[in-house]
Write a protein that holds these residues in place. Structure first.
Motif, short mmCIF file in Angstrom:
data_model
loop_
_atom_site.label_atom_id
_atom_site.label_comp_id
_atom_site.label_asym_id
_atom_site.label_seq_id
_atom_site.Cartn_x
_atom_site.Cartn_y
_atom_site.Cartn_z
N PRO A 42 -4.38 1.07 -1.53
CA PRO A 42 -3.71 -0.94 -1.99
C PRO A 42 -3.47 -0.73 -3.57
CG PRO A 42 -6.49 -0.46 -1.88
CD PRO A 42 -5.07 0.57 -1.67
N SER A 43 -1.99 -1.58 -3.02
CA SER A 43 -1.40 -2.08 -4.51
C SER A 43 -1.93 -2.84 -5.19
CB SER A 43 0.13 -1.94 -4.20
OG SER A 43 0.87 -1.36 -3.61
N ALA A 44 -2.97 -3.90 -4.83
CA ALA A 44 -3.73 -4.91 -4.99
C ALA A 44 -5.26 -4.67 -5.71
CB ALA A 44 -3.84 -6.35 -4.61
N GLY A 45 -5.44 -3.23 -5.31
CA GLY A 45 -6.39 -3.77 -5.79
C GLY A 45 -7.88 -1.79 -5.84
N PRO A 46 -8.61 -1.25 -5.73
CA PRO A 46 -9.22 -0.05 -6.25
C PRO A 46 -9.06 0.72 -4.16
CG PRO A 46 -11.04 -1.15 -5.68
CD PRO A 46 -9.57 -2.93 -5.74
N ALA A 66 0.49 -1.36 0.18
CA ALA A 66 0.04 -0.36 -0.19
C ALA A 66 1.32 1.31 -0.17
CB ALA A 66 -0.63 0.16 1.22
N TRP A 67 0.60 2.43 -0.19
CA TRP A 67 0.87 3.39 -0.19
C TRP A 67 -0.22 5.25 0.39
CZ3 TRP A 67 -0.23 7.54 -4.06
CH2 TRP A 67 -1.32 7.21 -5.11
N SER A 68 0.62 5.97 0.42
CA SER A 68 -0.18 7.21 0.88
C SER A 68 0.63 7.98 0.30
CB SER A 68 -0.90 7.48 2.39
OG SER A 68 -1.42 7.66 3.57
N PRO A 69 0.20 9.39 -0.66
CA PRO A 69 0.36 10.62 -0.55
C PRO A 69 0.53 11.51 1.21
CG PRO A 69 -1.73 10.30 -1.52
CD PRO A 69 -1.77 9.30 -0.85
N ILE A 70 1.21 12.22 0.31
CA ILE A 70 1.59 13.88 1.52
C ILE A 70 0.17 15.19 1.40
CG2 ILE A 70 2.71 15.48 2.07
CD1 ILE A 70 3.84 13.36 3.32
#
Length: 317
Positions: A270-274, A112-116
Motif C-alpha cells: 500500500p502507498s498509504a501504510g506499511p 498500491a504497487w507490486s514488484p516483479i
C-alpha cells in the motif's frame, strides 16, 4: 473503517432522490480479484451504514491492456483500477477520463504497487536466483503477453533493466506461449505445469502460493521494478450513471490507512501504510521514471514493431 473525509467526498451530490440500490462497476486487472472482494464488502457496508443506501459493486477482471480497450469500446465502467498509468492515459485520450486524472488522488492516483518476482518449481530444481539464470540452457520461461497484460509489461521492463536489448531477445526466445493476462500465465505455470519459471508481479505470486498448491516457491531477484497500480473515475460513464460522487468516495478510500491491511493481506504494497507481512524487496528497484515515463516506454518497447516485437521476431527465426 474508512476515514470520514475520504468517504464523504462529494456526498452533497447524492440526495433523497437516489435509487434504492446504488450500483458501481469496477474494471480491473487480473491479480486484484481477492483484494476487491474484500474491499467491496467493506466499502458497501460502510456506505449503507452512513447513507442508508444499499450498494452493489460489480467487478470485471482481465489483462490490464485488454480491460482498457474494453472500456474504450463501451464497457460501462464507473471506475478503472488498472496495472499501468498508460492504460488509463489511453482511456483519457479517448475522451472518457479527464486528462488530469493522476492529480485527483494522492501518490499519482496509485494506492498500491507490486514488484516483479519469479515463481519456480518446489525445491528450485533449475537453481534460479536472478535474471541471468533465466537464460541458462534448458530453462523455459512463462510470461503473459505484454500487449494485453500490464504485469507482463513490468516484467519486460525489469528484464531490460537487467540486461538490455540482447538479454531481452534471449529471454523471449525461451517463452513457449503468451497468455493474455497474469492469471492465465499463472494457471499455465502452476496448474498446467508449463515452463520452469514464471515472471509475474509479487501479489500474483503470493496468491499462487496461498491458493494454487504447494509445489511452487517464490524467488526475489536482485533487481526488480516498482509496478504502480493507478485508479481513476471514468468521468463520462459516472456522470451518465449519476455515480460520480460514489465513485470518488470508493476510490478515495483506497488511499486511507484503513485499506492498507487489505492490500497487504492480498500481497500488494500500500502507498498509504506499511506492507505488513510481505517479503523483503529486491536490493535494486527501478521505476518507470528510469525509462523516461510511460509514453517513452510505450514507443520503445510495446508499440507495433518496437523492442518486444523485434525480440519475438528474432525468436521465431
Amino acid at each position: 473503517m474508512l476515514s470520514r473525509r475520504a468517504f464523504v467526498a462529494g456526498l452533497p451530490l447524492l440526495g433523497a432522490a437516489a435509487p434504492a440500490r446504488a450500483r458501481l462497476l469496477n474494471v480491473s486487472f487480473d491479480p486484484t480479484r481477492g483484494f476487491y472482494r474484500a474491499w467491496n464488502a467493506r466499502f458497501a457496508a460502510d456506505w449503507q451504514r452512513r447513507t442508508g443506501q444499499p450498494l452493489a459493486i460489480n467487478q470485471s477482471h482481465g489483462g490490464s491492456g485488454k480491460q482498457a480497450r474494453a472500456v474504450m469500446d463501451g464497457l460501462p465502467a464507473d471506475v478503472v483500477t488498472l496495472a499501468l498509468a498508460s492504460d488509463i492515459d489511453r482511456i483519457a485520450r479517448a475522451g472518457l477520463i479527464a486528462p488530469d486524472w493522476a492529480s485527483r488522488f494522492p501518490h499519482g492516483a496509485a494506492p498500491a504497487w507490486s514488484p516483479i518476482v519469479f515463481l519456480v518449481r518446489k525445491g528450485n530444481p533449475k537453481r534460479i536466483r536472478g535474471w541471468d539464470d533465466l537464460v541458462n540452457p534448458g530453462v523455459r520461461v512463462i510470461l503473459a503477453n505484454p500487449h494485453t497484460s500490464g504485469g507482463a509489461r513490468w516484467g519486460v521492463l525489469a528484464a531490460h533493466a537487467h540486461g538490455g536489448s540482447a538479454y531481452l531477445t534471449e529471454l523471449v526466445a525461451r517463452i513457449p506461449l503468451l497468455d493474455t493476462g497474469n492469471r492465465g500465465a499463472t494457471i499455465s505455470f502452476v496448474q498446467r505445469r508449463i515452463g520452469d519459471v514464471l515472471i509475474t508481479v509479487e501479489a500474483e505470486a503470493l496468491m499462487a502460493l496461498r491458493e494454487l498448491g504447494q509445489d511452487v516457491e517464490m524467488v526475489v531477484p536482485p533487481l526488480s521494478i516498482r509496478g504502480d497500480m493507478p485508479v481513476a473515475v471514468v468521468d463520462t460513464v459516472a456522470r451518465a450513471h449519476g455515480s460520480a460522487a460514489l465513485a470518488r468516495a470508493y476510490l478515495g478510500g483506497l488511499f486511507t490507512r484503513g485499506a492498507a491491511p487489505l492490500f497487504a493481506a492480498q500481497g500488494f504494497r500500500p502507498s498509504a501504510g506499511p506492507a505488513a507481512g510481505l517479503p523483503p524487496l529486491s536490493p535494486r528497484l527501478v521505476s518507470i521514471a528510469d525509462f523516461g515515463g510511460w509514453d517513452a516506454a510505450e514507443r520503445r518497447f510495446f508499440a507495433d514493431g518496437a523492442a518486444f516485437d523485434r525480440a519475438l521476431a528474432a525468436a521465431a527465426r
